[in-house]
Design a protein around this motif. Structure first.
Motif, PDB file in Angstrom:
ATOM      1  N   ILE A   8      10.716 -34.883 -27.831  1.00 14.98           N
ATOM      2  CA  ILE A   8       9.778 -35.722 -27.071  1.00 14.98           C
ATOM      3  C   ILE A   8       8.360 -35.245 -27.367  1.00 14.98           C
ATOM      4  N   ASP A   9       7.594 -36.106 -28.009  1.00 12.62           N
ATOM      5  CA  ASP A   9       6.200 -35.776 -28.325  1.00 12.62           C
ATOM      6  C   ASP A   9       5.274 -36.757 -27.632  1.00 12.62           C
ATOM      7  N   GLY A  10       3.989 -36.410 -27.647  1.00 17.81           N
ATOM      8  CA  GLY A  10       3.000 -37.319 -27.070  1.00 17.81           C
ATOM      9  C   GLY A  10       1.794 -36.544 -26.587  1.00 17.81           C
ATOM     10  N   PRO A  11       0.756 -37.262 -26.169  1.00 16.96           N
ATOM     11  CA  PRO A  11      -0.479 -36.599 -25.735  1.00 16.96           C
ATOM     12  C   PRO A  11      -0.342 -35.915 -24.382  1.00 16.96           C
ATOM     13  N   SER A  12      -1.372 -35.134 -24.030  1.00 11.96           N
ATOM     14  CA  SER A  12      -1.393 -34.409 -22.752  1.00 11.96           C
ATOM     15  C   SER A  12      -1.253 -35.375 -21.581  1.00 11.96           C
ATOM     16  N   GLY A  13      -0.406 -34.986 -20.648  1.00 10.40           N
ATOM     17  CA  GLY A  13      -0.313 -35.746 -19.402  1.00 10.40           C
ATOM     18  C   GLY A  13       0.492 -37.025 -19.484  1.00 10.40           C
ATOM     19  N   ALA A  14       1.249 -37.204 -20.567  1.00 11.92           N
ATOM     20  CA  ALA A  14       2.045 -38.431 -20.690  1.00 11.92           C
ATOM     21  C   ALA A  14       3.347 -38.324 -19.904  1.00 11.92           C
ATOM     22  N   GLY A  15       3.625 -37.115 -19.403  1.00  7.39           N
ATOM     23  CA  GLY A  15       4.857 -36.922 -18.620  1.00  7.39           C
ATOM     24  C   GLY A  15       5.995 -36.330 -19.436  1.00  7.39           C
ATOM     25  N   LYS A  16       5.664 -35.729 -20.578  1.00  9.38           N
ATOM     26  CA  LYS A  16       6.705 -35.196 -21.463  1.00  9.38           C
ATOM     27  C   LYS A  16       7.570 -34.142 -20.770  1.00  9.38           C
ATOM     28  N   SER A  17       6.908 -33.175 -20.118  1.00 10.14           N
ATOM     29  CA  SER A  17       7.665 -32.073 -19.504  1.00 10.14           C
ATOM     30  C   SER A  17       8.565 -32.586 -18.386  1.00 10.14           C
ATOM     31  N   ILE A  23      15.822 -35.122 -18.339  1.00 10.11           N
ATOM     32  CA  ILE A  23      16.837 -35.513 -19.328  1.00 10.11           C
ATOM     33  C   ILE A  23      17.779 -34.336 -19.600  1.00 10.11           C
ATOM     34  N   SER A  24      17.196 -33.131 -19.691  1.00  7.85           N
ATOM     35  CA  SER A  24      18.041 -31.960 -19.970  1.00  7.85           C
ATOM     36  C   SER A  24      19.026 -31.736 -18.823  1.00  7.85           C
ATOM     37  N   GLN A  25      18.572 -32.006 -17.590  1.00  6.08           N
ATOM     38  CA  GLN A  25      19.476 -31.839 -16.441  1.00  6.08           C
ATOM     39  C   GLN A  25      20.578 -32.902 -16.470  1.00  6.08           C
ATOM     40  N   LYS A  26      20.202 -34.143 -16.782  1.00 11.50           N
ATOM     41  CA  LYS A  26      21.193 -35.239 -16.824  1.00 11.50           C
ATOM     42  C   LYS A  26      22.256 -34.959 -17.885  1.00 11.50           C
ATOM     43  N   LEU A  27      21.814 -34.411 -19.027  1.00  9.21           N
ATOM     44  CA  LEU A  27      22.743 -34.202 -20.141  1.00  9.21           C
ATOM     45  C   LEU A  27      23.338 -32.792 -20.138  1.00  9.21           C
ATOM     46  N   LEU A 201       7.203 -45.030 -26.423  1.00 13.92           N
ATOM     47  CA  LEU A 201       7.453 -45.424 -25.039  1.00 13.92           C
ATOM     48  C   LEU A 201       6.155 -45.280 -24.259  1.00 13.92           C
ATOM     49  N   ASP A 202       5.562 -46.401 -23.885  1.00 12.16           N
ATOM     50  CA  ASP A 202       4.325 -46.364 -23.105  1.00 12.16           C
ATOM     51  C   ASP A 202       4.706 -46.386 -21.628  1.00 12.16           C
ATOM     52  N   THR A 203       4.373 -45.303 -20.926  1.00 11.18           N
ATOM     53  CA  THR A 203       4.842 -45.162 -19.541  1.00 11.18           C
ATOM     54  C   THR A 203       3.817 -45.651 -18.512  1.00 11.18           C
ATOM     55  N   GLU A 209      11.706 -42.628 -12.724  1.00 14.96           N
ATOM     56  CA  GLU A 209      13.104 -43.076 -12.859  1.00 14.96           C
ATOM     57  C   GLU A 209      13.244 -44.100 -13.989  1.00 14.96           C
ATOM     58  N   GLN A 210      12.273 -45.006 -14.084  1.00 16.80           N
ATOM     59  CA  GLN A 210      12.351 -46.040 -15.130  1.00 16.80           C
ATOM     60  C   GLN A 210      12.272 -45.420 -16.528  1.00 16.80           C
ATOM     61  N   VAL A 211      11.428 -44.384 -16.652  1.00 21.15           N
ATOM     62  CA  VAL A 211      11.291 -43.754 -17.972  1.00 21.15           C
ATOM     63  C   VAL A 211      12.560 -42.967 -18.328  1.00 21.15           C
ATOM     64  N   VAL A 212      13.101 -42.247 -17.331  1.00 18.33           N
ATOM     65  CA  VAL A 212      14.344 -41.494 -17.582  1.00 18.33           C
ATOM     66  C   VAL A 212      15.440 -42.471 -18.030  1.00 18.33           C
ATOM     67  N   GLU A 213      15.575 -43.593 -17.316  1.00 11.48           N
ATOM     68  CA  GLU A 213      16.576 -44.605 -17.663  1.00 11.48           C
ATOM     69  C   GLU A 213      16.387 -45.088 -19.096  1.00 11.48           C
ATOM     70  N   ALA A 214      15.110 -45.351 -19.448  1.00  9.27           N
ATOM     71  CA  ALA A 214      14.820 -45.867 -20.796  1.00  9.27           C
ATOM     72  C   ALA A 214      15.231 -44.843 -21.860  1.00  9.27           C
ATOM     73  N   ILE A 215      14.973 -43.577 -21.581  1.00 11.87           N
ATOM     74  CA  ILE A 215      15.320 -42.546 -22.581  1.00 11.87           C
ATOM     75  C   ILE A 215      16.849 -42.404 -22.684  1.00 11.87           C
ATOM     76  N   LEU A 216      17.522 -42.420 -21.525  1.00 13.82           N
ATOM     77  CA  LEU A 216      18.988 -42.297 -21.559  1.00 13.82           C
ATOM     78  C   LEU A 216      19.612 -43.486 -22.300  1.00 13.82           C
TER      79      LEU A 216
END
Ligand code: DC
Length: 228
Positions: A8-17, A23-27, A201-203, A209-216
């Protein structure tokens, strides 16, 4: 089961962490926050009074650099020379210092090596700026997470407010984010850019929750259903 790698890459503050952790917890796989490693090195330099932009002075710190990432009750802890610096690396001064040290090629080489070692033979979600392009070029899933500068500044503003740490205006935070974006995207060594095979993925306007769903969903469509 073969290990899976999610970048997962992207600029500062995009919500990557936030996303990488969820996602790591879900998987039920390892999460590695690579920005924390650049931050720990920046803290080391700042404590020694070293200018974080000065490669000649920062590079010698790599020789006996001891950065370890450990987990306690699912929470990541960052250890610098054995000291827990998890909270100390989140200040604005360290954020800018991390952006500076991350532009030094020797720093990137050393930290990328460490990150690749940590990921070898493990299923992992890794977040950063160059994971899909350099650290894990063969990752099964590559996501490039972004959001508008305004929204990222607002998220940071609310986060600081919640923690009682607000000392800047929204406009100042916007300027800082713009500066870090510029630094991270325009450095010569592995600048921030979307890998060709990464999914954008533009959040902006989406909930966590919507972003987690999209990644899963992306993980599923890649045929990695064994992971879910
Ligand atoms: O993700 P973060 O804000 O914790 O990252 C801190 C800084 O480190 C950021 O300005 C860019 C840099 N960084 C990097 O260059 N490569 C990475 N893989 C992770 C972070």
């Amino acid at each position: 089961m073969r290990p899976i790698q999610i970048a997962i890459d992207g600029p500062s503050g995009a919500g990557k962490s936030t996303m990488a952790k969820l996602i790591s917890q879900k998987l039920n796989i390892m999460y590695l926050d690579t920005g924390a490693m650049y931050r720990a090195l920046a803290l080391k330099a700042i404590r020694k009074g070293i200018d974080t932009k000065n490669g000649d002075l920062v590079t010698p710190l790599l020789k006996d650099l001891d950065i370890r990432i450990s987990y306690e009750n699912g929470n990541q802890k960052v250890l610098l020379d054995g000291e827990d610096v998890t909270g100390l690396i989140r200040t604005d001064e360290v954020s800018m210092g991390a952006s500076n040290v991350s532009a030094i090629p020797e720093v990137r080489q050393k930290l990328v090596e460490l990150q690749q070692k940590l990921a070898s033979n493990n299923s992992v979600v890794m977040d950063g700026r160059d994971i899909g392009t350099h650290v894990l070029p063969n990752a099964d899933v590559k996501i490039f997470l972004t959001a508008s500068v305004k929204e990222r500044a607002l998220r940071r503003y609310n986060e600081l407010k919640e923690k009682g740490l607000l000392s800047k205006s929204l406009e100042e935070l916007e300027k800082e984010i713009e500066l870090r974006d510029y630094n991270d995207s325009n450095r010569a060594a592995s600048p921030l850019r979307k890998a060709e095979d990464a999914i954008l993925l533009d959040t902006t306007g989406l909930t966590i929750e919507q972003v987690v769903e999209a990644i899963l969903e992306i993980v599923k469509t890649k045929g990695l259903t064994h992971a879910i």
